[in-house]
Design an enzyme around this catalytic site. Structure first.
Site, short mmCIF file in Angstrom:
data_model
loop_
_atom_site.label_atom_id
_atom_site.label_comp_id
_atom_site.label_asym_id
_atom_site.label_seq_id
_atom_site.Cartn_x
_atom_site.Cartn_y
_atom_site.Cartn_z
N HIS A 60 0.88 -1.29 0.07
CA HIS A 60 0.26 0.02 0.00
C HIS A 60 0.72 1.39 -0.08
O HIS A 60 0.68 2.19 -0.65
CB HIS A 60 -0.89 0.22 1.19
N GLU A 61 1.85 1.36 0.95
CA GLU A 61 2.88 2.59 0.94
C GLU A 61 3.53 2.69 -0.43
O GLU A 61 3.75 3.94 -0.67
CB GLU A 61 3.52 2.35 2.15
N HIS A 64 1.42 4.30 -3.05
CA HIS A 64 1.48 5.75 -2.91
C HIS A 64 2.68 6.45 -3.53
O HIS A 64 2.54 7.45 -4.09
CB HIS A 64 1.41 6.20 -1.50
N GLU A 117 -6.12 6.72 -1.10
CA GLU A 117 -6.12 5.53 -0.15
C GLU A 117 -6.64 4.38 -1.14
O GLU A 117 -5.90 3.10 -0.97
CB GLU A 117 -6.83 5.65 1.12
#
Length: 197
Positions: A60-61, A64, A117
């Site tokens: 997930h990071e 980003h 997100e």
């Protein structure tokens, strides 16, 4: 380090200076700085039982970073600040500046953050699957991590993050595609090593 390097290896950004660090903190959280600096707090390991669940967060990071969300957020903040300054020059009423800040936060910045997100969830899920981590672990992680959070619509409107129920629903919709990538992964770690908090 182990999980981060495996995901970064298939992220398609060899010019990023990937770094993965754990910070001792009682708040379960993770973050990514532009260019590939990923941080995870020690308390997050209370929710990650294995490498694959940790890969959910690290993916997930990394998502980003790949989508350059940090740069987009800085641009938004700068535009909002310019708008607030313009209003303050035209009126002495602090109420109007405050109202502008509140309206732009709720009406533009927070919804955009929630979109980031969801996008990072999507990218991260596909990355973890391509790296050989079982994408179904993302569901078990988010169920644990979101257990104590509010699922009220008002909470979501005032938050940078989507509510847990909607996040899980979106992750479930993506599982079939993620499993395709997982099946094609040259190395399969499955759930990987067990993590002891």
């Amino acid at each position: 380090q182990r999980v981060g390097k495996n995901i970064a290896a298939i992220a398609g950004k060899p010019y990023y200076d990937w770094e993965f660090e754990v910070f001792v903190n009682s708040q379960a959280n993770a973050f990514c700085l532009p260019g590939g600096k990923v941080g995870v707090t020690s308390s997050l390991f209370d929710f990650a039982a294995n490498d694959a669940e940790l890969a959910t967060v690290v993916g997930h990071e990394i998502g980003h970073a790949i989508a350059r969300h940090g740069g987009e957020r800085m641009t938004q903040s700068a535009v909002q600040e310019i708008g607030a300054q313009a209003i303050s020059y035209t009126t002495e009423e602090a109420m109007f500046v405050t109202a502008f800040g509140l309206l732009t936060n709720v009406g533009a910045i927070l919804p955009y953050s929630r979109a980031h997100e969801y996008e990072a969830d999507h990218i991260g899920l596909m990355l973890m699957a391509k790296a050989g981590y079982d994408p179904r672990a993302s569901l078990s992680f988010w169920k644990k991590f979101g257990k104590d959070s509010s699922d009220s619509r008002l909470f979501e409107i005032l938050s940078t993050h989507p509510i847990s129920k909607k996040r899980l629903e979106e992750m479930e919709k993506l599982q079939a595609k993620a499993l395709e990538y997982y099946q094609k992964a040259p190395v399969k770690y499955g759930l990987g090593q067990k993590i002891t908090p």
